[in-house]
Design a protein around this motif. Structure first.
Motif, short mmCIF file in Angstrom:
data_model
loop_
_atom_site.label_atom_id
_atom_site.label_comp_id
_atom_site.label_asym_id
_atom_site.label_seq_id
_atom_site.Cartn_x
_atom_site.Cartn_y
_atom_site.Cartn_z
N THR A 14 0.71 -1.25 0.07
CA THR A 14 0.12 -0.13 0.13
C THR A 14 0.72 1.44 0.10
O THR A 14 1.84 1.37 0.84
CB THR A 14 -1.09 0.19 1.25
N SER A 50 -0.78 4.37 0.14
CA SER A 50 -1.46 5.42 0.62
C SER A 50 -1.41 5.25 2.08
O SER A 50 -1.22 4.28 2.81
CB SER A 50 -2.93 5.14 0.11
N PRO A 51 -1.50 6.67 2.79
CA PRO A 51 -1.52 6.57 4.23
C PRO A 51 -2.48 5.99 5.02
O PRO A 51 -3.92 6.04 4.40
CB PRO A 51 -0.90 8.09 4.43
N SER A 52 -2.29 5.72 6.26
CA SER A 52 -3.66 5.48 7.20
C SER A 52 -3.70 6.94 7.91
O SER A 52 -3.21 7.92 7.96
CB SER A 52 -3.44 4.47 8.23
N TYR A 63 -0.41 9.28 8.47
CA TYR A 63 0.78 8.46 8.87
C TYR A 63 0.91 7.41 8.14
O TYR A 63 -0.03 6.56 7.60
CB TYR A 63 0.65 8.30 10.21
N TYR A 64 2.09 6.71 7.77
CA TYR A 64 2.26 5.61 6.84
C TYR A 64 2.65 4.32 8.08
O TYR A 64 3.62 4.75 9.02
CB TYR A 64 3.45 5.55 6.00
N LEU A 75 9.28 3.49 1.20
CA LEU A 75 8.28 2.63 0.85
C LEU A 75 8.78 1.42 0.14
O LEU A 75 9.94 1.54 -0.65
CB LEU A 75 7.15 3.32 0.09
#
Length: 641
Positions: free
Chosen positions: A271, A273-275, A283-284, A570
């Motif tokens: 993934t 995309s962040p949370s 945040y990641y 990432l």
């Protein structure tokens, strides 16, 4: 006895609860709830008494109406007359009766006697005339027999229950912004580690839930009622003591002990995309800040580097060998892995307090959170201690640590007899014996060339730079180094899946410690190490950078105002040649620089410009996965006496 609201507010909570107990009511709740419960009960009692009094009056009223209503009954007589003809007859009869009565009266007057008989006859006649006609009785049934209107029938679908709504009234007092399960599980009153509960209203830790426990006292004194056991994850309401099972508490239980599956971890890695946390800040997972309690910045840098080694992370999260029977250091490192990679965190930061406390205890105070230290020393201690706690021995692949990081290097030694001509480097004498030893390693030390004493004419050597190929030449099996009359050369014989480099920057003498500020230039992907391995292997010999720990200090000093930073990135999916899949651009591989709680995105061109100190490189594979084999040693059979 009735009370006013002002009188009840003047009473204490204990007296209010005594009043509720006397009335047989519930005694739980806040003070305002207790007062409203007492007032409502008193209002109900007063209304019940008023209904009893009205009922007694209603029972007496019908008798009075019968007595008073017997006299005016004749007035209702004309209402019941059906036609005018009977009325005429009644009048004629009335005249006849009156005539006969008058005649009788005259007879009585003449005789002078018989007056009582005349009165009795007149009363009897009046009673006959007062009798209501039967037509009145026919009117009342007509009113009763009216058909009542049937209520309409509504066919609505049943209302679906919202599972997210709390089923207990005290669950509304849960305050998620105050919850922090990163600190040591220690009672704030007794300082005990046994049977610890966390208050879900204020976030404090207390022991037990019995009537004499600190948690019970806190629930009464502060009116905080919801508590969770930090080990069993069960939620209780105090002081009542009953357990609560509500779906709205699942996110808190997950925060306390995050759980993962192999597919969920793979999804997190893929993934891009962040949370989002409770405050909707992005945040990641895995790229969160670590709290610097005082001077543990060097520990935080190593923790981030190790947690981005994917097989190591997966092992400490998914392996059945990491369980309750493991050592405290293994359990706390496993929990730290879960919290750093939690995709449902309440905030984008984690405190490594529990793990660092155990490191300080196990190292006998060698690594403290209150004193600065060296990341390279801490890294070596952590890897060797975790290897031992996981049951590892001297054999390769006896633990996940050795399977991921251990390699072998051949060291050739020969004593130096003569140095040859002045200014020439010593060389190995092939006519004499050369001592060769195979030494396992967890990380390789890279020596930087000495800094120039004077700057060049055009001042290009203000900050000296050197490519990584120059410092790796130490392990080509040809380059020699002399130390204390011993000539050595190195050659790598077995490469690990993850290669750790330690760039030697600090040197000490009897007076001062100096730092070499030379910048080592390196590519982020595709470092070829085939020239440093003997014999060549079938494995890929290209390595990609996983993490880079850099050091910075005040100008002209070695460790003053020291700052440690970790650079990680990432992991978008790539093919065997290192190219991104699905036609993605290289920009999707974001690089982040983490300094304690500060997490910022940086350009990948800035990674190689820092003073690198520790690097972790990953061997390139076809699917970016490493099926590391861990040969857990079998326990030795106990000797029977």
């Amino acid at each position: 006895m009735s009370h006013t609201e002002a009188d009840l507010k003047a009473l204490t909570v204990v007296k209010l609860k005594d009043l509720l107990k006397d009335a047989g009511l519930a005694v739980s709740g806040k003070k305002d709830e207790l007062i409203s419960r007492i007032l409502e009960n008193e209002n109900q009692e007063q209304s019940a008494e008023a209904e009893v009094v009205e009922g007694e009056k209603d029972e007496e009223m019908p008798a009075v109406e019968e007595v008073e209503g017997s006299a005016p009954e004749p007035a209702a007589e004309p209402v019941a007359e059906p036609a005018p003809e009977p009325v005429v007859e009644e009048r004629s009869e009335e005249k006849a009766v009156n005539g006969s009565a008058n005649g009788a009266k005259r007879e009585v007057e003449e005789d002078g006697a018989g007056e009582p008989d005349v009165k009795r006859a007149r009363v009897e006649q009046d009673e006959e005339m007062v009798v209501p006609p039967p037509a009145v009785e026919e009117v009342e049934p007509a009113v009763v027999e009216e058909e009542e209107e049937e209520p309409p029938v509504y066919d609505f679908p049943p209302e679906e229950l919202d599972s997210s709504r709390p089923t207990d009234m005290y669950l509304d007092t849960v305050n998620r912004t105050t919850l922090d399960f990163d600190f040591e599980k220690l009672c704030s009153v007794t300082l005990s580690h046994n049977n610890i509960y966390a208050c879900l209203t204020c976030g404090k830790y207390f022991q037990g839930r019995g009537k004499s426990s600190p948690a019970y006292a806190h629930s009464i004194a502060e009116d905080h009622h919801v508590y969770i056991n930090l080990i069993t994850l069960k939620v209780y309401v105090l002081p009542d003591g009953y357990e609560v099972n509500d779906p709205s508490l699942d996110d808190i239980k997950y925060l306390l002990f995050p759980t993962f599956t192999p597919s969920s971890l793979s999804k997190i890695d893929a993934t891009l995309s962040p949370s989002y946390d409770l405050t909707h800040e992005p945040y990641y997972p895995g790229f969160v800040g670590l709290n610097n309690i005082k001077a543990n910045s060097y520990m935080n840098a190593i923790i981030h580097s190790l947690l981005h080694v994917i097989p190591l992370r997966d092992y400490f999260i998914l392996s059945p060998h990491v369980n309750d029977s493991s050592t405290e250091l293994v359990k706390r490192f496993s929990m730290l892995c879960r919290k750093v990679w939690n995709p449902k965190a309440f905030k984008g930061q984690v405190s490594p307090h529990e793990f660092l406390q155990e490191c300080s205890t196990r190292s006998a105070g060698r690594f403290k959170i209150t004193e600065v230290g060296d990341p390279q020393e801490f890294l070596g201690w952590v890897l060797n201690t975790l290897h031992k706690d996981l049951g590892g021995n001297k054999k390769p692949k006896s633990s996940i640590i050795y399977s991921a990081f251990q390699g072998e290097v051949r060291v050739d030694d020969q004593q130096v007899l003569t140095t040859g001509e002045y200014g020439t480097k010593p060389r190995f004498d092939l006519d004499r014996d050369i001592k060769s030893t195979r030494t396992p390693f967890l990380f390789l030390t890279l020596d930087l060339p000495p800094t120039p004493v004077f700057q060049s004419v055009n001042a290009t050597n203000i900050i000296p730079q050197v490519p990584i190929s120059v410092v790796l030449a130490k392990y080509d099996g040809v380059t020699t180094a002399e130390s204390q009359g011993i000539l050595r050369r190195y050659k790598i014989e077995r490469l690990p899946p993850f290669l750790i480099f330690h760039v030697k920057r600090f040197t000490k003498n009897n007076f001062v410690e100096e730092k070499n500020p030379t910048i080592m230039n390196f590519p982020l992907r595709g470092v070829d190490v085939k020239d440093y391995v003997d014999p060549p292997t079938d494995f890929s010999q290209y390595y990609d950078l996983v993490s880079n720990v850099t050091h910075s200090s005040a100008a002209g000093t070695a460790r003053e105002e020291t700052t440690w930073k970790t650079q990680v990135h990432l992991r978008p999916p790539r093919d065997a040649n290192g190219k991104l899949l699905d036609g993605r651009n290289e920009e999707v591989e974001k690089w982040f620089q983490i300094q304690d709680l500060i997490v910022e995105e940086i350009n990948e061109g800035m990674v190689a410009l820092g003073e690198s100190y520790i690097q972790i490189w990953e061997r390139r594979t076809k699917d970016q996965k490493h099926n590391l084999v861990v040969e857990v040693p079998k326990p030795k059979p106990s000797k029977v006496a």
